[in-house]
Design a protein around this motif. Structure first.
Motif, mmCIF file in Angstrom:
data_model
loop_
_atom_site.group_PDB
_atom_site.id
_atom_site.type_symbol
_atom_site.label_atom_id
_atom_site.label_comp_id
_atom_site.label_asym_id
_atom_site.label_seq_id
_atom_site.Cartn_x
_atom_site.Cartn_y
_atom_site.Cartn_z
ATOM 1 N N CYS A 97 -3.778 -2.368 -3.096
ATOM 2 C CA CYS A 97 -3.075 -1.697 -4.189
ATOM 3 C C CYS A 97 -2.514 -2.754 -5.131
ATOM 4 N N ALA A 98 -2.792 -2.645 -6.423
ATOM 5 C CA ALA A 98 -2.334 -3.664 -7.376
ATOM 6 C C ALA A 98 -2.241 -3.074 -8.776
ATOM 7 N N ASP A 154 -4.381 7.929 -1.236
ATOM 8 C CA ASP A 154 -4.639 7.807 0.195
ATOM 9 C C ASP A 154 -5.033 6.369 0.501
ATOM 10 N N ALA A 155 -4.064 5.451 0.369
ATOM 11 C CA ALA A 155 -4.339 4.026 0.546
ATOM 12 C C ALA A 155 -4.086 3.618 1.995
ATOM 13 N N THR A 156 -5.100 3.021 2.627
ATOM 14 C CA THR A 156 -5.012 2.551 4.006
ATOM 15 C C THR A 156 -5.285 1.054 4.024
ATOM 16 N N VAL A 195 -6.203 1.413 -7.146
ATOM 17 C CA VAL A 195 -6.609 1.235 -5.756
ATOM 18 C C VAL A 195 -7.960 0.531 -5.735
ATOM 19 N N PHE A 196 -8.060 -0.479 -4.874
ATOM 20 C CA PHE A 196 -9.273 -1.277 -4.757
ATOM 21 C C PHE A 196 -9.807 -1.169 -3.328
ATOM 22 N N THR A 197 -11.111 -1.051 -3.189
ATOM 23 C CA THR A 197 -11.732 -1.118 -1.874
ATOM 24 C C THR A 197 -11.520 -2.514 -1.309
ATOM 25 N N ASN A 198 -11.046 -2.605 -0.080
ATOM 26 C CA ASN A 198 -10.780 -3.885 0.576
ATOM 27 C C ASN A 198 -12.090 -4.434 1.154
ATOM 28 N N ARG A 251 0.830 -1.212 0.000
ATOM 29 C CA ARG A 251 0.000 0.000 0.000
ATOM 30 C C ARG A 251 0.860 1.255 0.000
ATOM 31 N N TYR A 252 2.044 1.148 0.620
ATOM 32 C CA TYR A 252 2.940 2.300 0.666
ATOM 33 C C TYR A 252 3.306 2.762 -0.742
#
Length: 284
Positions: A213-214, A206-208, A260-263, A196-197
């Protein structure tokens, strides 16, 4: 409570398959061949029977995924035009009525009216809480090109560590390809998970822990793939399950690099409660 409620609540029960707890126990559990969107190839017919084609008067808007026989999961940013939106299931090639490939011919796709829309109550922008449920007016009858994808109900840190350890996922959609145009045929590709970093450091996303992340410079999600599922094969008790772990949310406008994908794991309690509450309302 009425007996019918008990039957409906079976959709949201914690189904145990070995140690794997699933939202819908009749989800896709057969290991199918999958070809390796940008950098993607035509998906094999019947390989992604959970894919939902969201459209306004026939014009493609976003993708989604069938997760029970009454509910579709998508991104919250995909549903601004609620009164005009419909869900098509069993779609493969939007130009043809009957889709045929070497695997055979599929039954025609079906359009479903939407009974109610349920974006996450905390959703305001695409960067957070980008998740929504759509309740269909009628229940889906399972067929070879219409089957829910598996949703694992585990929210533990152990499960999250497992998700973080997955090297490659698959994505599918009717989004833009190398030509810059939307694809009429469902495309599929593998994408590589990165820290994610990297999304934060390289792109300022703004990835938490609520995101995955892919992607890479060859294969990534693009405009039009929004709302579609990020999928991995999870093996449990010698059975392969196609499991949805993320939802296509956002990335570079030029469709370069990472997405960015919603987890999904972060929103399991909300998914279960929303489905349960609206099934109960139907039978009151």
């Amino acid at each position: 409570m009425k007996h019918a409620v008990t039957l409906l609540l079976a959709l949201v029960a914690c189904h145990a398959v070995g140690s794997l707890r699933l939202l819908e126990r009749r989800c896709s559990s057969k290991s199918r061949s999958q070809r390796r969107l940008i950098g993607g190839l035509d998906s094999e017919l019947f390989s992604t029977p959970w894919m939902a084609y969201l459209h306004r008067n026939g014009k493609f808007v976003c993708a989604g995924s069938l997760i029970t026989y009454r509910f579709v999961l998508t991104a919250a940013h995909c549903i601004p035009y609620r009164e005009e939106l419909a869900v098509r299931l069993g779609e493969y090639d939007a130009r043809t009525h009957t889709d045929c490939r070497e695997q055979g011919c599929a039954l025609p796709a079906q359009d479903f009216a939407i009974e109610s829309f349920h974006p996450h109550p905390s959703y305001t922008t695409i960067t957070h809480y980008d998740i929504a449920l759509l309740k269909l007016k009628t229940q889906v009858v399972e067929q070879k090109n219409m089957t829910p994808i598996c949703i694992v109900l585990d929210t533990t840190d152990t499960w999250q560590r497992y998700v973080d350890s997955i090297e490659q996922f698959s994505v599918a959609g009717w989004g833009k390809t190398e030509t810059g145009a939307l694809s009429h045929v469902l495309k599929a590709a593998n994408v590589t998970q990165v820290e994610r970093y990297s999304c934060l450091a390289d792109y300022g996303y703004d990835a938490t822990e609520n995101h995955i992340c892919a992607g890479d410079v060859v294969r990534r999600a693009c405009e039009g793939d929004s709302g579609g599922p990020l999928v991995a094969t999870v093996t449990n008790a010698r059975v392969d399950f196609k499991v949805q772990l993320g939802i296509v949310s956002y990335g570079e406008g030029t469709c370069n690099g990472l997405s960015v994908f919603t987890n999904v794991r972060s929103y399991i309690p909300w998914i279960v409660d929303t489905i349960k509450n609206h099934n109960e309302q139907e039978t009151d």
